[in-house]
Scaffold this motif. Sequence first.
Motif, PDB file in Angstrom:
ATOM      1  N   LEU A  17     -13.314   8.425   0.021  1.00  0.00           N
ATOM      2  CA  LEU A  17     -12.969   7.698   1.242  1.00  0.00           C
ATOM      3  C   LEU A  17     -11.859   6.683   0.990  1.00  0.00           C
ATOM      4  CD1 LEU A  17     -13.573   7.173   4.235  1.00  0.00           C
ATOM      5  CD2 LEU A  17     -15.290   5.490   3.501  1.00  0.00           C
ATOM      6  N   TRP A  18     -11.902   6.025  -0.170  1.00  0.00           N
ATOM      7  CA  TRP A  18     -10.865   5.027  -0.467  1.00  0.00           C
ATOM      8  C   TRP A  18      -9.496   5.692  -0.640  1.00  0.00           C
ATOM      9  CZ3 TRP A  18      -7.817   4.924  -4.826  1.00  0.00           C
ATOM     10  CH2 TRP A  18      -8.185   5.768  -5.884  1.00  0.00           C
ATOM     11  N   VAL A  19      -9.491   6.927  -1.141  1.00  0.00           N
ATOM     12  CA  VAL A  19      -8.227   7.659  -1.271  1.00  0.00           C
ATOM     13  C   VAL A  19      -7.654   7.961   0.113  1.00  0.00           C
ATOM     14  CG1 VAL A  19      -7.151   9.762  -2.150  1.00  0.00           C
ATOM     15  CG2 VAL A  19      -8.961   8.650  -3.459  1.00  0.00           C
ATOM     16  N   LEU A  20      -8.536   8.369   1.029  1.00  0.00           N
ATOM     17  CA  LEU A  20      -8.099   8.611   2.397  1.00  0.00           C
ATOM     18  C   LEU A  20      -7.566   7.331   3.032  1.00  0.00           C
ATOM     19  CD1 LEU A  20     -10.979  10.920   3.709  1.00  0.00           C
ATOM     20  CD2 LEU A  20      -8.709  11.602   2.932  1.00  0.00           C
ATOM     21  N   GLY A  21      -8.216   6.195   2.720  1.00  0.00           N
ATOM     22  CA  GLY A  21      -7.751   4.915   3.256  1.00  0.00           C
ATOM     23  C   GLY A  21      -6.356   4.566   2.767  1.00  0.00           C
ATOM     24  N   LEU A  22      -6.094   4.801   1.491  1.00  0.00           N
ATOM     25  CA  LEU A  22      -4.763   4.541   0.941  1.00  0.00           C
ATOM     26  C   LEU A  22      -3.724   5.459   1.576  1.00  0.00           C
ATOM     27  CD1 LEU A  22      -2.972   3.073  -1.109  1.00  0.00           C
ATOM     28  CD2 LEU A  22      -3.635   4.786  -2.814  1.00  0.00           C
ATOM     29  N   ALA A  23      -4.091   6.732   1.751  1.00  0.00           N
ATOM     30  CA  ALA A  23      -3.177   7.678   2.394  1.00  0.00           C
ATOM     31  C   ALA A  23      -2.905   7.262   3.834  1.00  0.00           C
ATOM     32  CB  ALA A  23      -3.768   9.084   2.354  1.00  0.00           C
ATOM     33  N   ALA A  24      -3.936   6.787   4.548  1.00  0.00           N
ATOM     34  CA  ALA A  24      -3.756   6.333   5.931  1.00  0.00           C
ATOM     35  C   ALA A  24      -2.835   5.125   5.994  1.00  0.00           C
ATOM     36  CB  ALA A  24      -5.115   5.990   6.542  1.00  0.00           C
ATOM     37  N   LEU A  25      -2.942   4.231   5.025  1.00  0.00           N
ATOM     38  CA  LEU A  25      -2.076   3.050   4.969  1.00  0.00           C
ATOM     39  C   LEU A  25      -0.609   3.463   4.821  1.00  0.00           C
ATOM     40  CD1 LEU A  25      -2.248  -0.141   4.772  1.00  0.00           C
ATOM     41  CD2 LEU A  25      -2.092   0.193   2.306  1.00  0.00           C
ATOM     42  N   MET A  26      -0.332   4.344   3.876  1.00  0.00           N
ATOM     43  CA  MET A  26       1.044   4.798   3.661  1.00  0.00           C
ATOM     44  C   MET A  26       1.551   5.587   4.876  1.00  0.00           C
ATOM     45  SD  MET A  26       1.251   5.875  -0.364  1.00  0.00           S
ATOM     46  CE  MET A  26       0.231   7.334  -0.138  1.00  0.00           C
ATOM     47  N   ALA A  27       0.656   6.409   5.458  1.00  0.00           N
ATOM     48  CA  ALA A  27       1.050   7.212   6.609  1.00  0.00           C
ATOM     49  C   ALA A  27       1.403   6.337   7.803  1.00  0.00           C
ATOM     50  CB  ALA A  27      -0.074   8.180   6.982  1.00  0.00           C
ATOM     51  N   GLY A  28       0.615   5.297   8.035  1.00  0.00           N
ATOM     52  CA  GLY A  28       0.898   4.395   9.146  1.00  0.00           C
ATOM     53  C   GLY A  28       2.200   3.653   8.959  1.00  0.00           C
ATOM     54  N   LEU A  29       2.489   3.247   7.746  1.00  0.00           N
ATOM     55  CA  LEU A  29       3.737   2.535   7.472  1.00  0.00           C
ATOM     56  C   LEU A  29       4.944   3.429   7.772  1.00  0.00           C
ATOM     57  CD1 LEU A  29       4.935  -0.114   6.349  1.00  0.00           C
ATOM     58  CD2 LEU A  29       4.909   0.948   4.080  1.00  0.00           C
ATOM     59  N   VAL A  30       4.895   4.667   7.297  1.00  0.00           N
ATOM     60  CA  VAL A  30       5.998   5.600   7.530  1.00  0.00           C
ATOM     61  C   VAL A  30       6.129   5.905   9.015  1.00  0.00           C
ATOM     62  CG1 VAL A  30       6.795   7.954   7.121  1.00  0.00           C
ATOM     63  CG2 VAL A  30       5.914   6.602   5.231  1.00  0.00           C
ATOM     64  N   ARG A  31       5.007   6.129   9.693  1.00  0.00           N
ATOM     65  CA  ARG A  31       5.051   6.433  11.130  1.00  0.00           C
ATOM     66  C   ARG A  31       5.652   5.264  11.908  1.00  0.00           C
ATOM     67  NH1 ARG A  31       2.198  10.013  14.441  1.00  0.00           N
ATOM     68  NH2 ARG A  31       3.027   9.853  16.547  1.00  0.00           N
ATOM     69  N   GLY A  32       5.346   4.045  11.485  1.00  0.00           N
ATOM     70  CA  GLY A  32       5.828   2.874  12.200  1.00  0.00           C
ATOM     71  C   GLY A  32       7.323   2.699  12.144  1.00  0.00           C
ATOM     72  N   PHE A  33       7.917   2.839  10.956  1.00  0.00           N
ATOM     73  CA  PHE A  33       9.360   2.581  10.883  1.00  0.00           C
ATOM     74  C   PHE A  33      10.222   3.834  11.001  1.00  0.00           C
ATOM     75  CE2 PHE A  33       9.796   4.192   6.691  1.00  0.00           C
ATOM     76  CZ  PHE A  33       8.934   3.568   5.814  1.00  0.00           C
ATOM     77  N   ALA A  34       9.618   5.020  10.887  1.00  0.00           N
ATOM     78  CA  ALA A  34      10.415   6.242  11.010  1.00  0.00           C
ATOM     79  C   ALA A  34      10.148   6.987  12.310  1.00  0.00           C
ATOM     80  CB  ALA A  34      10.152   7.170   9.830  1.00  0.00           C
ATOM     81  N   GLY A  35       8.971   6.757  12.946  1.00  0.00           N
ATOM     82  CA  GLY A  35       8.624   7.474  14.160  1.00  0.00           C
ATOM     83  C   GLY A  35       7.998   8.832  13.895  1.00  0.00           C
ATOM     84  N   PHE A  36       7.900   9.228  12.636  1.00  0.00           N
ATOM     85  CA  PHE A  36       7.294  10.502  12.260  1.00  0.00           C
ATOM     86  C   PHE A  36       6.817  10.356  10.821  1.00  0.00           C
ATOM     87  CE2 PHE A  36      11.627  10.802  10.672  1.00  0.00           C
ATOM     88  CZ  PHE A  36      11.488  11.411   9.446  1.00  0.00           C
ATOM     89  N   GLY A  37       6.209  11.416  10.298  1.00  0.00           N
ATOM     90  CA  GLY A  37       5.895  11.457   8.874  1.00  0.00           C
ATOM     91  C   GLY A  37       4.474  11.116   8.507  1.00  0.00           C
ATOM     92  N   SER A  38       3.639  10.706   9.470  1.00  0.00           N
ATOM     93  CA  SER A  38       2.274  10.336   9.107  1.00  0.00           C
ATOM     94  C   SER A  38       1.522  11.536   8.535  1.00  0.00           C
ATOM     95  CB  SER A  38       1.534   9.759  10.316  1.00  0.00           C
ATOM     96  OG  SER A  38       1.607  10.634  11.416  1.00  0.00           O
ATOM     97  N   GLY A  39       1.668  12.707   9.167  1.00  0.00           N
ATOM     98  CA  GLY A  39       1.002  13.899   8.645  1.00  0.00           C
ATOM     99  C   GLY A  39       1.575  14.340   7.320  1.00  0.00           C
ATOM    100  N   LEU A  40       2.896  14.217   7.154  1.00  0.00           N
ATOM    101  CA  LEU A  40       3.538  14.610   5.896  1.00  0.00           C
ATOM    102  C   LEU A  40       3.046  13.761   4.735  1.00  0.00           C
ATOM    103  CD1 LEU A  40       7.171  15.128   7.213  1.00  0.00           C
ATOM    104  CD2 LEU A  40       5.657  16.916   6.355  1.00  0.00           C
ATOM    105  N   VAL A  41       2.712  12.507   5.002  1.00  0.00           N
ATOM    106  CA  VAL A  41       2.182  11.630   3.956  1.00  0.00           C
ATOM    107  C   VAL A  41       0.684  11.861   3.765  1.00  0.00           C
ATOM    108  CG1 VAL A  41       1.722   9.224   3.308  1.00  0.00           C
ATOM    109  CG2 VAL A  41       3.933   9.852   4.295  1.00  0.00           C
ATOM    110  N   TYR A  42      -0.041  11.966   4.876  1.00  0.00           N
ATOM    111  CA  TYR A  42      -1.501  11.976   4.822  1.00  0.00           C
ATOM    112  C   TYR A  42      -2.090  13.324   4.404  1.00  0.00           C
ATOM    113  CZ  TYR A  42      -6.339  11.621   6.393  1.00  0.00           C
ATOM    114  OH  TYR A  42      -7.704  11.644   6.428  1.00  0.00           O
TER     115      TYR A  42
END
Length: 254
Positions: A17-42
Amino acid sequence: MLALPAPVAEALALPGLWVLGLAALMAGLVRGFAGFGSGLVYMPIAGAVLPPAQAVAVLVLMDLLGPLANLPGALRTGTPREIGLLALGMLPGLPLGVAALFLVPPEAFRWTVSLIALATVAALVAGWRWHGPRGRGATITTGFLSGLVGGATALPGPPVILYYMASPVPVAQVRANLTMFLVMVDLGLAVVLGLSGQLGWTLATVSLMLLVPFSLANGLGSALFRPDRAGMYKVLAWVLIAASAVAGLPFWKG
Protein backbone atom coordinates in the motif's frame (compact mmCIF):
# COMPACT_ATOMS: atom_id res chain seq x y z
CA MET A 1 -11.95 -1.23 20.83
CA LEU A 2 -14.13 -0.30 17.87
CA ALA A 3 -13.36 -2.54 14.91
CA LEU A 4 -12.59 -0.96 11.56
CA PRO A 5 -15.09 -1.52 8.76
CA ALA A 6 -14.09 -4.54 6.68
CA PRO A 7 -13.17 -2.56 3.51
CA VAL A 8 -10.91 -0.25 5.52
CA ALA A 9 -9.20 -3.13 7.32
CA GLU A 10 -8.68 -4.99 4.05
CA ALA A 11 -7.32 -1.87 2.37
CA LEU A 12 -4.86 -1.20 5.20
CA ALA A 13 -3.71 -4.83 5.07
CA LEU A 14 -2.95 -4.64 1.37
CA PRO A 15 0.72 -5.54 0.76
CA GLY A 16 2.52 -2.70 -0.95
CA LEU A 17 0.00 0.00 0.00
CA TRP A 18 2.83 2.41 0.79
CA VAL A 19 4.31 1.77 -2.67
CA LEU A 20 0.97 2.67 -4.22
CA GLY A 21 0.91 5.82 -2.09
CA LEU A 22 4.32 6.89 -3.36
CA ALA A 23 3.26 6.19 -6.95
CA ALA A 24 0.07 8.23 -6.40
CA LEU A 25 2.15 11.14 -5.05
CA MET A 26 4.41 11.19 -8.12
CA ALA A 27 1.44 10.69 -10.45
CA GLY A 28 -0.46 13.62 -8.95
CA LEU A 29 2.54 15.90 -9.23
CA VAL A 30 3.02 15.09 -12.92
CA ARG A 31 -0.71 15.41 -13.65
CA GLY A 32 -0.79 18.80 -11.94
CA PHE A 33 1.96 20.53 -13.87
CA ALA A 34 1.77 18.62 -17.16
CA GLY A 35 -1.99 17.99 -17.48
CA PHE A 36 -1.34 14.31 -18.26
CA GLY A 37 0.91 11.45 -17.21
CA SER A 38 -0.71 10.22 -14.01
CA GLY A 39 -1.39 6.78 -15.51
CA LEU A 40 2.05 6.65 -17.13
CA VAL A 41 3.63 7.17 -13.71
CA TYR A 42 1.20 5.13 -11.62
CA MET A 43 0.36 2.05 -13.70
CA PRO A 44 3.83 0.47 -14.09
CA ILE A 45 4.21 0.46 -10.29
CA ALA A 46 0.60 -0.48 -9.54
CA GLY A 47 0.85 -3.41 -11.93
CA ALA A 48 3.59 -4.85 -9.71
CA VAL A 49 1.35 -4.65 -6.62
CA LEU A 50 -2.17 -5.43 -7.86
CA PRO A 51 -3.73 -7.73 -10.47
CA PRO A 52 -4.32 -5.90 -13.78
CA ALA A 53 -8.06 -5.22 -13.45
CA GLN A 54 -7.68 -4.06 -9.83
CA ALA A 55 -4.77 -1.78 -10.70
CA VAL A 56 -6.87 -0.17 -13.43
CA ALA A 57 -9.92 0.17 -11.17
CA VAL A 58 -7.97 1.90 -8.40
CA LEU A 59 -6.40 4.36 -10.84
CA VAL A 60 -9.74 5.14 -12.48
CA LEU A 61 -11.41 6.10 -9.19
CA MET A 62 -8.39 8.07 -7.97
CA ASP A 63 -7.71 9.77 -11.28
CA LEU A 64 -11.36 10.67 -11.77
CA LEU A 65 -11.81 12.46 -8.45
CA GLY A 66 -8.37 14.07 -8.13
CA PRO A 67 -8.36 16.40 -11.17
CA LEU A 68 -12.00 17.57 -10.81
CA ALA A 69 -10.78 20.79 -9.22
CA ASN A 70 -8.90 21.57 -12.44
CA LEU A 71 -11.94 20.95 -14.66
CA PRO A 72 -13.61 24.42 -14.49
CA GLY A 73 -10.38 26.11 -15.60
CA ALA A 74 -9.90 23.50 -18.32
CA LEU A 75 -13.39 24.16 -19.69
CA ARG A 76 -12.59 27.87 -19.95
CA THR A 77 -9.15 27.41 -21.53
CA GLY A 78 -9.66 24.36 -23.73
CA THR A 79 -11.82 23.53 -26.74
CA PRO A 80 -14.73 21.33 -25.59
CA ARG A 81 -15.95 20.75 -29.17
CA GLU A 82 -12.70 18.99 -30.11
CA ILE A 83 -12.88 16.95 -26.92
CA GLY A 84 -16.35 15.85 -28.01
CA LEU A 85 -14.85 14.44 -31.24
CA LEU A 86 -12.18 12.59 -29.27
CA ALA A 87 -14.88 11.17 -26.98
CA LEU A 88 -16.91 10.07 -29.99
CA GLY A 89 -14.01 7.86 -31.05
CA MET A 90 -13.15 6.82 -27.51
CA LEU A 91 -16.56 5.31 -26.68
CA PRO A 92 -16.37 2.23 -28.97
CA GLY A 93 -12.67 1.67 -28.27
CA LEU A 94 -12.95 1.62 -24.49
CA PRO A 95 -15.02 -1.60 -23.99
CA LEU A 96 -12.84 -3.42 -26.54
CA GLY A 97 -9.76 -2.50 -24.51
CA VAL A 98 -11.37 -3.58 -21.24
CA ALA A 99 -12.23 -6.96 -22.81
CA ALA A 100 -8.53 -7.42 -23.58
CA LEU A 101 -7.63 -6.37 -20.01
CA PHE A 102 -9.49 -9.35 -18.58
CA LEU A 103 -7.55 -11.77 -20.80
CA VAL A 104 -3.95 -10.60 -20.33
CA PRO A 105 -1.73 -12.35 -17.72
CA PRO A 106 -0.29 -10.11 -14.95
CA GLU A 107 3.32 -10.34 -16.18
CA ALA A 108 2.33 -9.48 -19.73
CA PHE A 109 0.31 -6.57 -18.37
CA ARG A 110 3.37 -5.24 -16.52
CA TRP A 111 5.53 -5.53 -19.63
CA THR A 112 2.87 -3.76 -21.67
CA VAL A 113 2.32 -0.76 -19.40
CA SER A 114 6.05 -0.26 -18.75
CA LEU A 115 6.96 -0.49 -22.44
CA ILE A 116 4.14 1.87 -23.45
CA ALA A 117 5.36 4.38 -20.86
CA LEU A 118 8.98 4.08 -22.04
CA ALA A 119 7.96 4.31 -25.70
CA THR A 120 5.93 7.45 -24.97
CA VAL A 121 8.87 9.12 -23.25
CA ALA A 122 11.19 8.08 -26.10
CA ALA A 123 8.79 9.53 -28.67
CA LEU A 124 8.46 12.80 -26.77
CA VAL A 125 12.19 13.16 -26.20
CA ALA A 126 12.91 12.37 -29.86
CA GLY A 127 10.38 14.98 -30.91
CA TRP A 128 8.11 12.53 -32.74
CA ARG A 129 4.82 14.15 -33.63
CA TRP A 130 1.73 13.36 -35.65
CA HIS A 131 2.29 15.15 -38.96
CA GLY A 132 -0.80 13.94 -40.78
CA PRO A 133 -4.07 15.83 -41.22
CA ARG A 134 -5.78 17.16 -38.12
CA GLY A 135 -9.37 17.07 -39.34
CA ARG A 136 -12.44 15.49 -37.80
CA GLY A 137 -11.54 11.96 -38.95
CA ALA A 138 -8.03 12.09 -37.48
CA THR A 139 -9.37 13.42 -34.19
CA ILE A 140 -12.01 10.67 -33.90
CA THR A 141 -9.43 8.01 -34.80
CA THR A 142 -7.09 9.34 -32.11
CA GLY A 143 -9.94 9.10 -29.62
CA PHE A 144 -10.59 5.48 -30.64
CA LEU A 145 -6.93 4.52 -30.17
CA SER A 146 -6.85 6.26 -26.79
CA GLY A 147 -9.99 4.40 -25.71
CA LEU A 148 -8.62 1.07 -26.89
CA VAL A 149 -5.25 1.48 -25.14
CA GLY A 150 -6.89 3.11 -22.12
CA GLY A 151 -9.31 0.24 -21.64
CA ALA A 152 -6.57 -2.39 -21.86
CA THR A 153 -3.92 -0.62 -19.76
CA ALA A 154 -5.46 2.54 -18.19
CA LEU A 155 -3.01 4.52 -20.36
CA PRO A 156 -5.25 6.49 -22.73
CA GLY A 157 -2.81 9.39 -22.86
CA PRO A 158 -0.08 8.45 -25.39
CA PRO A 159 -2.12 8.61 -28.64
CA VAL A 160 -3.77 11.91 -27.76
CA ILE A 161 -0.58 13.38 -26.25
CA LEU A 162 1.43 12.71 -29.41
CA TYR A 163 -1.47 14.02 -31.49
CA TYR A 164 -1.66 17.27 -29.55
CA MET A 165 2.07 17.83 -29.34
CA ALA A 166 2.04 18.53 -33.09
CA SER A 167 -0.66 21.17 -32.81
CA PRO A 168 0.10 24.90 -32.93
CA VAL A 169 -2.19 25.69 -29.99
CA PRO A 170 -0.71 27.16 -26.77
CA VAL A 171 0.62 24.83 -24.06
CA ALA A 172 -2.06 25.93 -21.59
CA GLN A 173 -4.80 24.95 -24.05
CA VAL A 174 -3.20 21.55 -24.67
CA ARG A 175 -3.11 20.93 -20.90
CA ALA A 176 -6.77 21.93 -20.63
CA ASN A 177 -7.85 19.64 -23.48
CA LEU A 178 -5.91 16.71 -22.05
CA THR A 179 -7.47 17.29 -18.64
CA MET A 180 -11.00 17.28 -20.07
CA PHE A 181 -10.43 14.23 -22.26
CA LEU A 182 -8.77 12.14 -19.56
CA VAL A 183 -11.64 12.86 -17.16
CA MET A 184 -14.05 11.62 -19.82
CA VAL A 185 -11.98 8.44 -20.30
CA ASP A 186 -12.02 7.83 -16.56
CA LEU A 187 -15.80 8.27 -16.48
CA GLY A 188 -16.17 5.74 -19.28
CA LEU A 189 -13.81 3.28 -17.62
CA ALA A 190 -15.64 3.64 -14.30
CA VAL A 191 -18.94 2.74 -15.99
CA VAL A 192 -17.50 -0.25 -17.87
CA LEU A 193 -15.61 -1.60 -14.84
CA GLY A 194 -18.62 -1.04 -12.60
CA LEU A 195 -20.89 -2.98 -14.94
CA SER A 196 -18.33 -5.80 -15.02
CA GLY A 197 -18.23 -6.00 -11.21
CA GLN A 198 -14.66 -4.76 -10.71
CA LEU A 199 -15.39 -1.77 -8.43
CA GLY A 200 -15.76 -3.27 -4.96
CA TRP A 201 -15.73 -1.44 -1.62
CA THR A 202 -12.17 -2.47 -0.77
CA LEU A 203 -10.78 -1.07 -4.01
CA ALA A 204 -12.85 2.07 -3.57
CA THR A 205 -11.36 2.48 -0.09
CA VAL A 206 -7.82 2.03 -1.44
CA SER A 207 -8.59 4.68 -4.08
CA LEU A 208 -9.84 7.13 -1.44
CA MET A 209 -6.69 6.57 0.63
CA LEU A 210 -4.48 7.19 -2.39
CA LEU A 211 -6.57 10.20 -3.36
CA VAL A 212 -5.04 12.15 -0.45
CA PRO A 213 -1.41 12.15 -1.68
CA PHE A 214 -2.57 12.30 -5.29
CA SER A 215 -4.78 15.37 -4.76
CA LEU A 216 -2.21 17.21 -2.65
CA ALA A 217 0.50 16.61 -5.25
CA ASN A 218 -1.91 17.47 -8.09
CA GLY A 219 -2.74 20.79 -6.44
CA LEU A 220 0.94 21.52 -5.86
CA GLY A 221 1.80 20.71 -9.45
CA SER A 222 -0.98 22.96 -10.77
CA ALA A 223 0.19 25.82 -8.51
CA LEU A 224 3.79 25.41 -9.69
CA PHE A 225 2.94 25.36 -13.40
CA ARG A 226 4.14 28.36 -15.38
CA PRO A 227 3.62 28.44 -19.17
CA ASP A 228 6.99 30.15 -19.68
CA ARG A 229 8.71 27.19 -17.98
CA ALA A 230 6.90 24.46 -19.90
CA GLY A 231 10.18 22.93 -21.09
CA MET A 232 11.37 22.34 -17.54
CA TYR A 233 8.10 20.66 -16.58
CA LYS A 234 8.28 18.41 -19.64
CA VAL A 235 11.73 17.16 -18.69
CA LEU A 236 10.68 16.50 -15.10
CA ALA A 237 7.58 14.62 -16.26
CA TRP A 238 9.68 12.52 -18.65
CA VAL A 239 12.13 11.60 -15.88
CA LEU A 240 9.37 10.54 -13.46
CA ILE A 241 7.52 8.52 -16.11
CA ALA A 242 10.70 6.74 -17.24
CA ALA A 243 11.73 5.98 -13.65
CA SER A 244 8.32 4.49 -12.88
CA ALA A 245 8.34 2.43 -16.09
CA VAL A 246 11.75 0.96 -15.32
CA ALA A 247 10.72 0.21 -11.72
CA GLY A 248 7.62 -1.60 -12.98
CA LEU A 249 9.39 -4.00 -15.34
CA PRO A 250 8.72 -7.64 -14.39
CA PHE A 251 12.37 -8.67 -14.00
CA TRP A 252 12.45 -6.77 -10.66
CA LYS A 253 11.24 -9.69 -8.58
CA GLY A 254 11.40 -7.88 -5.22
